[in-house]
Design a protein around this motif. Structure first.
Motif, PDB file in Angstrom:
ATOM      1  N   PRO A  50       0.816  -1.258   0.125  1.00  0.00           N
ATOM      2  CA  PRO A  50      -0.033   0.057  -0.097  1.00  0.00           C
ATOM      3  C   PRO A  50       0.856   1.377   0.118  1.00  0.00           C
ATOM      4  O   PRO A  50       1.877   1.437   0.585  1.00  0.00           O
ATOM      5  CB  PRO A  50      -0.580  -0.167   1.455  1.00  0.00           C
ATOM      6  N   ARG A  52       1.537   4.779   1.324  1.00  0.00           N
ATOM      7  CA  ARG A  52       1.117   5.568   2.498  1.00  0.00           C
ATOM      8  C   ARG A  52       1.053   6.930   2.209  1.00  0.00           C
ATOM      9  O   ARG A  52       2.319   7.518   1.464  1.00  0.00           O
ATOM     10  CB  ARG A  52       2.385   5.110   3.731  1.00  0.00           C
ATOM     11  N   LYS A  53       0.370   7.580   2.555  1.00  0.00           N
ATOM     12  CA  LYS A  53       0.312   8.959   2.544  1.00  0.00           C
ATOM     13  C   LYS A  53       0.007   9.856   3.861  1.00  0.00           C
ATOM     14  O   LYS A  53      -0.477   9.347   4.783  1.00  0.00           O
ATOM     15  CB  LYS A  53      -0.902   9.619   1.531  1.00  0.00           C
ATOM     16  N   GLY A  57       1.301   7.905   7.751  1.00  0.00           N
ATOM     17  CA  GLY A  57       1.673   6.841   6.791  1.00  0.00           C
ATOM     18  C   GLY A  57       3.055   6.965   6.415  1.00  0.00           C
ATOM     19  O   GLY A  57       3.741   5.775   6.165  1.00  0.00           O
ATOM     20  N   THR A  60       4.859   5.226   9.512  1.00  0.00           N
ATOM     21  CA  THR A  60       4.435   3.762   9.659  1.00  0.00           C
ATOM     22  C   THR A  60       5.453   3.170   8.430  1.00  0.00           C
ATOM     23  O   THR A  60       5.869   1.921   8.860  1.00  0.00           O
ATOM     24  CB  THR A  60       2.940   3.592   9.309  1.00  0.00           C
ATOM     25  N   ALA A  61       5.267   3.545   7.410  1.00  0.00           N
ATOM     26  CA  ALA A  61       6.166   3.247   6.212  1.00  0.00           C
ATOM     27  C   ALA A  61       7.701   3.245   6.376  1.00  0.00           C
ATOM     28  O   ALA A  61       8.451   2.238   6.379  1.00  0.00           O
ATOM     29  CB  ALA A  61       6.185   3.987   5.122  1.00  0.00           C
ATOM     30  N   ASP A  65       6.966  -0.743   8.520  1.00  0.00           N
ATOM     31  CA  ASP A  65       6.878  -1.950   7.201  1.00  0.00           C
ATOM     32  C   ASP A  65       7.998  -2.569   6.868  1.00  0.00           C
ATOM     33  O   ASP A  65       8.928  -1.991   6.838  1.00  0.00           O
ATOM     34  CB  ASP A  65       6.303  -1.144   6.129  1.00  0.00           C
TER      35      ASP A  65
END
Length: 108
Positions: A50, A52-53, A57, A60-61, A65
């Protein structure tokens, strides 16, 4: 009794073929082509990652991830809790005791 057997068979056969009229009939080429076409249309391989924006996001990335997973967010949490608690303590208590002389006189 026949209804029970047909019902048990219908759980094993995909829904497009499992109609009451088709259970006893030989599978036709059109129905088989429909089933094959359905399964060919399904995506293959792993799902794409996915995108991430936004600030959360990207965070998180960066830290959660894939191979980037680490304990750095735990350090960030500890620092954030310390800063918030010190700010609250200062605003509610410590700023009233800036001048040590006033504080000492009130106790004597």
């Amino acid at each position: 009794m026949s209804f029970i057997i047909k019902r048990q068979l219908s759980t094993l056969i995909p829904p497009k073929i499992a109609s009451a009229s088709n259970l006893g009939a030989a599978p036709g080429a059109k129905r088989l082509a429909n089933v094959v076409g359905f399964y060919k249309a399904l995506p293959r391989g792993p799902a794409p990652a996915p995108v991430r924006k936004g600030l959360l996001g990207m965070y998180t990335a960066k830290y959660f991830d894939g191979d980037n997973a680490s304990g750095v967010p735990l350090v960030h949490l500890i620092v954030a809790v310390f800063l918030i608690s010190y700010t609250l303590d200062y605003q509610l208590h410590l700023k009233h005791h800036k001048k040590g002389a006033e504080h000492e006189e009130s106790h004597h």
